[in-house]
Motif scaffolding. Sequence first.
Motif, PDB file in Angstrom:
ATOM      1  N   VAL A   1       0.838  -1.205   0.000  1.00  0.00           N
ATOM      2  CA  VAL A   1       0.000   0.000   0.000  1.00  0.00           C
ATOM      3  C   VAL A   1       0.873   1.255   0.000  1.00  0.00           C
ATOM      4  O   VAL A   1       0.607   2.221  -0.739  1.00  0.00           O
ATOM      5  N   PHE A   2       1.929   1.255   0.802  1.00  0.00           N
ATOM      6  CA  PHE A   2       2.810   2.424   0.865  1.00  0.00           C
ATOM      7  C   PHE A   2       3.446   2.721  -0.483  1.00  0.00           C
ATOM      8  O   PHE A   2       3.425   3.868  -0.965  1.00  0.00           O
ATOM      9  N   TRP A   3       4.016   1.699  -1.118  1.00  0.00           N
ATOM     10  CA  TRP A   3       4.685   1.931  -2.395  1.00  0.00           C
ATOM     11  C   TRP A   3       3.685   2.249  -3.494  1.00  0.00           C
ATOM     12  O   TRP A   3       4.014   2.977  -4.443  1.00  0.00           O
ATOM     13  N   THR A   4       2.468   1.734  -3.386  1.00  0.00           N
ATOM     14  CA  THR A   4       1.455   2.094  -4.373  1.00  0.00           C
ATOM     15  C   THR A   4       1.123   3.578  -4.286  1.00  0.00           C
ATOM     16  O   THR A   4       1.077   4.289  -5.304  1.00  0.00           O
ATOM     17  N   TRP A   5       0.893   4.069  -3.046  1.00  0.00           N
ATOM     18  CA  TRP A   5       0.594   5.488  -2.891  1.00  0.00           C
ATOM     19  C   TRP A   5       1.799   6.353  -3.230  1.00  0.00           C
ATOM     20  O   TRP A   5       1.648   7.484  -3.727  1.00  0.00           O
ATOM     21  N   ALA A   6       3.001   5.868  -2.946  1.00  0.00           N
ATOM     22  CA  ALA A   6       4.198   6.623  -3.329  1.00  0.00           C
ATOM     23  C   ALA A   6       4.297   6.751  -4.843  1.00  0.00           C
ATOM     24  O   ALA A   6       4.644   7.821  -5.372  1.00  0.00           O
ATOM     25  N   ALA A   7       3.979   5.663  -5.556  1.00  0.00           N
ATOM     26  CA  ALA A   7       3.996   5.729  -7.018  1.00  0.00           C
ATOM     27  C   ALA A   7       2.924   6.681  -7.534  1.00  0.00           C
ATOM     28  O   ALA A   7       3.152   7.442  -8.497  1.00  0.00           O
ATOM     29  N   VAL A   8       1.735   6.658  -6.893  1.00  0.00           N
ATOM     30  CA  VAL A   8       0.669   7.582  -7.305  1.00  0.00           C
ATOM     31  C   VAL A   8       1.103   9.030  -7.073  1.00  0.00           C
ATOM     32  O   VAL A   8       0.895   9.907  -7.930  1.00  0.00           O
ATOM     33  N   ALA A   9       1.723   9.309  -5.930  1.00  0.00           N
ATOM     34  CA  ALA A   9       2.169  10.674  -5.629  1.00  0.00           C
ATOM     35  C   ALA A   9       3.225  11.137  -6.627  1.00  0.00           C
ATOM     36  O   ALA A   9       3.198  12.286  -7.097  1.00  0.00           O
ATOM     37  N   CYS A  10       4.168  10.256  -6.957  1.00  0.00           N
ATOM     38  CA  CYS A  10       5.191  10.628  -7.943  1.00  0.00           C
ATOM     39  C   CYS A  10       4.558  10.896  -9.303  1.00  0.00           C
ATOM     40  O   CYS A  10       4.944  11.839 -10.007  1.00  0.00           O
ATOM     41  N   THR A  11       3.591  10.070  -9.688  1.00  0.00           N
ATOM     42  CA  THR A  11       2.922  10.274 -10.976  1.00  0.00           C
ATOM     43  C   THR A  11       2.181  11.604 -11.010  1.00  0.00           C
ATOM     44  O   THR A  11       2.252  12.356 -12.002  1.00  0.00           O
ATOM     45  N   VAL A  12       1.469  11.923  -9.921  1.00  0.00           N
ATOM     46  CA  VAL A  12       0.751  13.200  -9.864  1.00  0.00           C
ATOM     47  C   VAL A  12       1.730  14.374  -9.915  1.00  0.00           C
ATOM     48  O   VAL A  12       1.481  15.395 -10.579  1.00  0.00           O
ATOM     49  N   THR A  13       2.871  14.246  -9.229  1.00  0.00           N
ATOM     50  CA  THR A  13       3.876  15.312  -9.255  1.00  0.00           C
ATOM     51  C   THR A  13       4.416  15.528 -10.659  1.00  0.00           C
ATOM     52  O   THR A  13       4.575  16.673 -11.117  1.00  0.00           O
ATOM     53  N   ILE A  14       4.689  14.455 -11.358  1.00  0.00           N
ATOM     54  CA  ILE A  14       5.214  14.577 -12.724  1.00  0.00           C
ATOM     55  C   ILE A  14       4.168  15.194 -13.649  1.00  0.00           C
ATOM     56  O   ILE A  14       4.476  16.056 -14.484  1.00  0.00           O
ATOM     57  N   ILE A  15       2.909  14.783 -13.492  1.00  0.00           N
ATOM     58  CA  ILE A  15       1.849  15.360 -14.327  1.00  0.00           C
ATOM     59  C   ILE A  15       1.687  16.854 -14.034  1.00  0.00           C
ATOM     60  O   ILE A  15       1.546  17.673 -14.954  1.00  0.00           O
ATOM     61  N   GLY A  16       1.728  17.244 -12.756  1.00  0.00           N
ATOM     62  CA  GLY A  16       1.612  18.661 -12.411  1.00  0.00           C
ATOM     63  C   GLY A  16       2.764  19.484 -12.957  1.00  0.00           C
ATOM     64  O   GLY A  16       2.566  20.595 -13.474  1.00  0.00           O
ATOM     65  N   ALA A  17       3.997  18.955 -12.839  1.00  0.00           N
ATOM     66  CA  ALA A  17       5.153  19.688 -13.369  1.00  0.00           C
ATOM     67  C   ALA A  17       5.068  19.822 -14.892  1.00  0.00           C
ATOM     68  O   ALA A  17       5.406  20.878 -15.452  1.00  0.00           O
ATOM     69  N   THR A  18       4.605  18.774 -15.558  1.00  0.00           N
ATOM     70  CA  THR A  18       4.454  18.848 -17.012  1.00  0.00           C
ATOM     71  C   THR A  18       3.391  19.871 -17.404  1.00  0.00           C
ATOM     72  O   THR A  18       3.591  20.662 -18.347  1.00  0.00           O
ATOM     73  N   ALA A  19       2.255  19.887 -16.690  1.00  0.00           N
ATOM     74  CA  ALA A  19       1.206  20.859 -16.995  1.00  0.00           C
ATOM     75  C   ALA A  19       1.688  22.290 -16.754  1.00  0.00           C
ATOM     76  O   ALA A  19       1.389  23.202 -17.549  1.00  0.00           O
ATOM     77  N   LEU A  20       2.444  22.525 -15.678  1.00  0.00           N
ATOM     78  CA  LEU A  20       2.973  23.857 -15.406  1.00  0.00           C
ATOM     79  C   LEU A  20       3.946  24.295 -16.498  1.00  0.00           C
ATOM     80  O   LEU A  20       3.938  25.459 -16.931  1.00  0.00           O
ATOM     81  N   ALA A  21       4.784  23.366 -16.959  1.00  0.00           N
ATOM     82  CA  ALA A  21       5.732  23.712 -18.021  1.00  0.00           C
ATOM     83  C   ALA A  21       5.012  24.052 -19.314  1.00  0.00           C
ATOM     84  O   ALA A  21       5.379  25.004 -20.016  1.00  0.00           O
ATOM     85  N   VAL A  22       3.957  23.286 -19.635  1.00  0.00           N
ATOM     86  CA  VAL A  22       3.190  23.575 -20.851  1.00  0.00           C
ATOM     87  C   VAL A  22       2.474  24.915 -20.729  1.00  0.00           C
ATOM     88  O   VAL A  22       2.398  25.695 -21.704  1.00  0.00           O
ATOM     89  N   ARG A  23       1.968  25.206 -19.532  1.00  0.00           N
ATOM     90  CA  ARG A  23       1.212  26.449 -19.350  1.00  0.00           C
ATOM     91  C   ARG A  23       2.112  27.669 -19.416  1.00  0.00           C
ATOM     92  O   ARG A  23       1.728  28.717 -19.949  1.00  0.00           O
TER      93      ARG A  23
END
Length: 364
Positions: free
Chosen positions: A287-309
Amino acid sequence: MTPQNTAGPLPPPTERRRLRQSRSLTHAQLAAQVGVGPSTLRAWESGRLVPHGSEGETYTRLLTTFAAEGVTAVDGPTAGEGASAVEAGRETPQAVVPQPLTPAQAFDELYAFCAPALVRQNYLLTGRPEVAREAVERAFQLAWQRWPEVARDRDPGGWVRAAAHDCALSHWHGFRSRYRRPEPPPADPADRALLDALLTLPPVYRRTLVLYDGVGLDLPETAAETEASTPAAANRLAYAREALAAQVPALAEPGELRRRLRPPATSEEVRAADPEPVRRKAERRNVFWTWAAVACTVTIIGATALAVRSAPTHYEAPIAPAQAVQGVPPAGVMGPLSREERALQAKLRSAAAKGPYRLVPEAR
């Protein structure tokens, strides 16, 4: 002449395999009970070798026990009542079919069978009971996290054993302050001498000796588990035996060495934990590593959206670097005029008043 087994009648090779599978035992598990290597047990089941000696007698007794326990009496009506019941279609004798184990039950069975021996093996490899227990628990946590893969493995016990030995001999333990302090030695002098002699060997030699003489693997299997060639494993084994015999002469006999390594090997209280807490901890890790992977994925998506914006939408030419202006005469220095400069000044003043090209504003 091939020595024959004297423990009793031995089943044919096909029946030997069936009896082992009826107890859901792998080659390695049954070989550990008999005291031989898995390759020897496979040769016995295929009929290429005839079981002999004390190991052969143990093997025959186990098969006889399996065969006796596999005969299950089916309760039913008496002879007179049974015929009439079957003719009337009311009752039909049925064989007892074993129920398949759930993944948790299969894991608990594997843990109960392998964990105690693995803890003792890791204790011989490290000399630290806490490290031995922790390594075994970590190995079984990895096994539960990858249970579909481990359950289909040809030797699940071997999979867990390799993971437990790797965890026990990890160099990262040296960075933990709690493991830098020496452990109290075993109370039994024989156990203390054996453990001290083992700990003087390099880790890979120690592991080779424990796998071959303690677990009962043959040389090719020992070499494969220690990631070495068969000749290298044989040389390591010979060196380890000589080093132990030099420190403890009683261990010079291979039979005595195997006897000391295969049983509990120490009188210390080295026990494994229960399987259920190990499964729960593995699930929490998942469960911990699953949520850690989800958090990393959300962080990468947010950084990509900010760069595009924030990225520019058209090309902007870069500003050229600054350059020094060339050809500008140096500024004159204030001071008295020379004779030529005074003559030029007088000429200009006189020409400006009389020249026809000078425009003078007129008053109207």
